[in-house]
Design a protein around this motif. Sequence first.
Motif, mmCIF file in Angstrom:
data_model
loop_
_atom_site.group_PDB
_atom_site.id
_atom_site.type_symbol
_atom_site.label_atom_id
_atom_site.label_comp_id
_atom_site.label_asym_id
_atom_site.label_seq_id
_atom_site.Cartn_x
_atom_site.Cartn_y
_atom_site.Cartn_z
ATOM 1 N N ASN A 31 -16.899 -0.277 12.530
ATOM 2 C CA ASN A 31 -15.639 -0.994 12.654
ATOM 3 C C ASN A 31 -15.908 -2.452 12.943
ATOM 4 O O ASN A 31 -17.033 -2.841 13.306
ATOM 5 C CB ASN A 31 -14.731 -0.367 13.723
ATOM 6 C CG ASN A 31 -15.244 -0.530 15.137
ATOM 7 O OD1 ASN A 31 -15.349 -1.636 15.652
ATOM 8 N ND2 ASN A 31 -15.557 0.590 15.790
ATOM 9 N N GLN A 33 -13.952 -5.773 14.980
ATOM 10 C CA GLN A 33 -12.860 -6.102 15.896
ATOM 11 C C GLN A 33 -12.768 -7.613 16.052
ATOM 12 O O GLN A 33 -13.757 -8.328 15.874
ATOM 13 C CB GLN A 33 -13.136 -5.462 17.265
ATOM 14 C CG GLN A 33 -13.304 -3.955 17.198
ATOM 15 C CD GLN A 33 -13.800 -3.339 18.481
ATOM 16 O OE1 GLN A 33 -13.312 -3.655 19.567
ATOM 17 N NE2 GLN A 33 -14.771 -2.434 18.384
ATOM 18 N N TYR A 35 -11.517 -10.555 18.842
ATOM 19 C CA TYR A 35 -11.206 -10.827 20.237
ATOM 20 C C TYR A 35 -10.838 -12.288 20.389
ATOM 21 O O TYR A 35 -11.299 -13.146 19.637
ATOM 22 C CB TYR A 35 -12.421 -10.532 21.144
ATOM 23 C CG TYR A 35 -12.697 -9.057 21.339
ATOM 24 C CD1 TYR A 35 -13.394 -8.339 20.374
ATOM 25 C CD2 TYR A 35 -12.273 -8.389 22.482
ATOM 26 C CE1 TYR A 35 -13.654 -6.981 20.545
ATOM 27 C CE2 TYR A 35 -12.528 -7.033 22.671
ATOM 28 C CZ TYR A 35 -13.217 -6.342 21.691
ATOM 29 O OH TYR A 35 -13.467 -5.006 21.869
ATOM 30 N N LEU A 43 -12.688 -11.919 27.359
ATOM 31 C CA LEU A 43 -12.226 -11.687 25.993
ATOM 32 C C LEU A 43 -11.091 -10.670 25.982
ATOM 33 O O LEU A 43 -11.102 -9.704 26.745
ATOM 34 C CB LEU A 43 -13.365 -11.186 25.126
ATOM 35 C CG LEU A 43 -14.503 -12.176 24.941
ATOM 36 C CD1 LEU A 43 -15.684 -11.846 25.828
ATOM 37 C CD2 LEU A 43 -14.951 -12.204 23.486
ATOM 38 N N HIS A 45 -9.017 -8.078 23.489
ATOM 39 C CA HIS A 45 -9.023 -7.381 22.204
ATOM 40 C C HIS A 45 -7.726 -7.651 21.450
ATOM 41 O O HIS A 45 -6.630 -7.536 22.011
ATOM 42 C CB HIS A 45 -9.191 -5.884 22.450
ATOM 43 C CG HIS A 45 -9.238 -5.069 21.196
ATOM 44 N ND1 HIS A 45 -8.108 -4.551 20.607
ATOM 45 C CD2 HIS A 45 -10.267 -4.692 20.411
ATOM 46 C CE1 HIS A 45 -8.462 -3.885 19.525
ATOM 47 N NE2 HIS A 45 -9.763 -3.962 19.383
ATOM 48 N N LEU A 48 -8.500 -3.977 15.637
ATOM 49 C CA LEU A 48 -9.687 -3.271 15.152
ATOM 50 C C LEU A 48 -9.415 -2.774 13.742
ATOM 51 O O LEU A 48 -8.329 -2.259 13.462
ATOM 52 C CB LEU A 48 -9.991 -2.094 16.081
ATOM 53 C CG LEU A 48 -11.185 -1.181 15.770
ATOM 54 C CD1 LEU A 48 -11.738 -0.580 17.060
ATOM 55 C CD2 LEU A 48 -10.821 -0.064 14.800
ATOM 56 N N ARG A 50 -11.318 -0.383 10.707
ATOM 57 C CA ARG A 50 -12.436 0.517 10.461
ATOM 58 C C ARG A 50 -13.043 0.247 9.094
ATOM 59 O O ARG A 50 -12.408 -0.351 8.230
ATOM 60 C CB ARG A 50 -11.980 1.975 10.555
ATOM 61 C CG ARG A 50 -11.408 2.315 11.911
ATOM 62 C CD ARG A 50 -11.099 3.780 12.091
ATOM 63 N NE ARG A 50 -10.343 3.977 13.321
ATOM 64 C CZ ARG A 50 -10.881 3.958 14.532
ATOM 65 N NH1 ARG A 50 -12.173 3.793 14.661
ATOM 66 N NH2 ARG A 50 -10.129 4.125 15.597
ATOM 67 N N PHE A 88 -13.287 -14.487 18.200
ATOM 68 C CA PHE A 88 -14.586 -13.911 17.873
ATOM 69 C C PHE A 88 -14.405 -12.616 17.093
ATOM 70 O O PHE A 88 -13.562 -11.797 17.458
ATOM 71 C CB PHE A 88 -15.369 -13.569 19.141
ATOM 72 C CG PHE A 88 -15.743 -14.750 19.983
ATOM 73 C CD1 PHE A 88 -14.881 -15.229 20.950
ATOM 74 C CD2 PHE A 88 -16.970 -15.376 19.810
ATOM 75 C CE1 PHE A 88 -15.221 -16.331 21.738
ATOM 76 C CE2 PHE A 88 -17.321 -16.467 20.590
ATOM 77 C CZ PHE A 88 -16.445 -16.945 21.554
ATOM 78 N N ALA A 92 -19.202 -3.152 15.287
ATOM 79 C CA ALA A 92 -19.852 -1.946 15.779
ATOM 80 C C ALA A 92 -20.703 -1.457 14.626
ATOM 81 O O ALA A 92 -20.187 -0.935 13.638
ATOM 82 C CB ALA A 92 -18.820 -0.910 16.189
ATOM 83 N N LEU A 100 -21.479 -3.758 20.752
ATOM 84 C CA LEU A 100 -20.776 -4.656 19.843
ATOM 85 C C LEU A 100 -21.620 -5.906 19.653
ATOM 86 O O LEU A 100 -22.189 -6.430 20.613
ATOM 87 C CB LEU A 100 -19.416 -5.059 20.415
ATOM 88 C CG LEU A 100 -18.313 -4.008 20.457
ATOM 89 C CD1 LEU A 100 -17.032 -4.605 21.018
ATOM 90 C CD2 LEU A 100 -18.068 -3.411 19.083
ATOM 91 N N PHE A 102 -21.330 -9.707 18.626
ATOM 92 C CA PHE A 102 -20.315 -10.738 18.506
ATOM 93 C C PHE A 102 -20.784 -11.863 17.601
ATOM 94 O O PHE A 102 -21.971 -12.182 17.516
ATOM 95 C CB PHE A 102 -19.975 -11.314 19.879
ATOM 96 C CG PHE A 102 -19.039 -10.449 20.660
ATOM 97 C CD1 PHE A 102 -19.516 -9.370 21.401
ATOM 98 C CD2 PHE A 102 -17.673 -10.687 20.651
ATOM 99 C CE1 PHE A 102 -18.657 -8.557 22.116
ATOM 100 C CE2 PHE A 102 -16.809 -9.871 21.362
ATOM 101 C CZ PHE A 102 -17.298 -8.801 22.099
#
Lengths: 112, 114
Positions: A31, A33, A35, A43, A45, A48, A50, A88, A92, A100, A102
């Motif tokens: 996935n 994400q 932030y 940070l 969230h 997300l 997938r 950011f 994953a 994670l 970044f």
Amino acid sequence: SQQGEEDPQALSIQEGENATMNCSYKTSINNLQWYRQNSGRGLVHLILIRSNEREKHSGRLRVTLDTSKKSSSLLITASRAADTASYFCATANTGTASKLTFGTGTRLQVTL
Amino acid sequence: EPEVTQTPSHQVTQMGQEVILRCVPISNHLYFYWYRQILGQKVEFLVSFYNNEISEKSEIFDDQFSVERPDGSNFTLKIRSTKLEDSAMYFCASSGNLSNEKLFFGSGTQLSVL
């Protein structure tokens, strides 16, 4: 380039305009994400997506994912001064259980 | 809204000293993390913790680092003998019943090693 590179590094727009930020990554992911980080804060969230999804919406946020190009974009529509922050992407990666990775971040400045 | 709390917000220490950074994750979360951000650089993963043990750690997380969940609410990061290059903002995070999805971050502890 490194895993998780955002561009632009900095973006300045006026309130009401749309802001688009891009993220590229190198490895296979489960996935991705996005932030947000206000100056000196943790940070938060945002959204997300997938690896089997191509687009997702949440309020004024729209995220796309192109796994063939290993890239994602975050669009903030009708931006507000309160959207001023660093954004950011975080991936994953396949084969990692809980880490994670970044990106470098995009600093967004929204002016009145 | 529930939040992750970290203390202290700032910590100044001398090189070679031990520091303990403290975190209270969200109460019903199962996964706990430490990340750090050196000024002007990326947010870097240090370690994840689940079911009272480390589930994953990075190459940064060497023998000088340790984590502990001493009771049902606190989650700590200990740096045994600090180095100048440990100076960074340290973020604690937690997530619910899925790892590496929707992490909730604390506001961080700014560690300065002199």
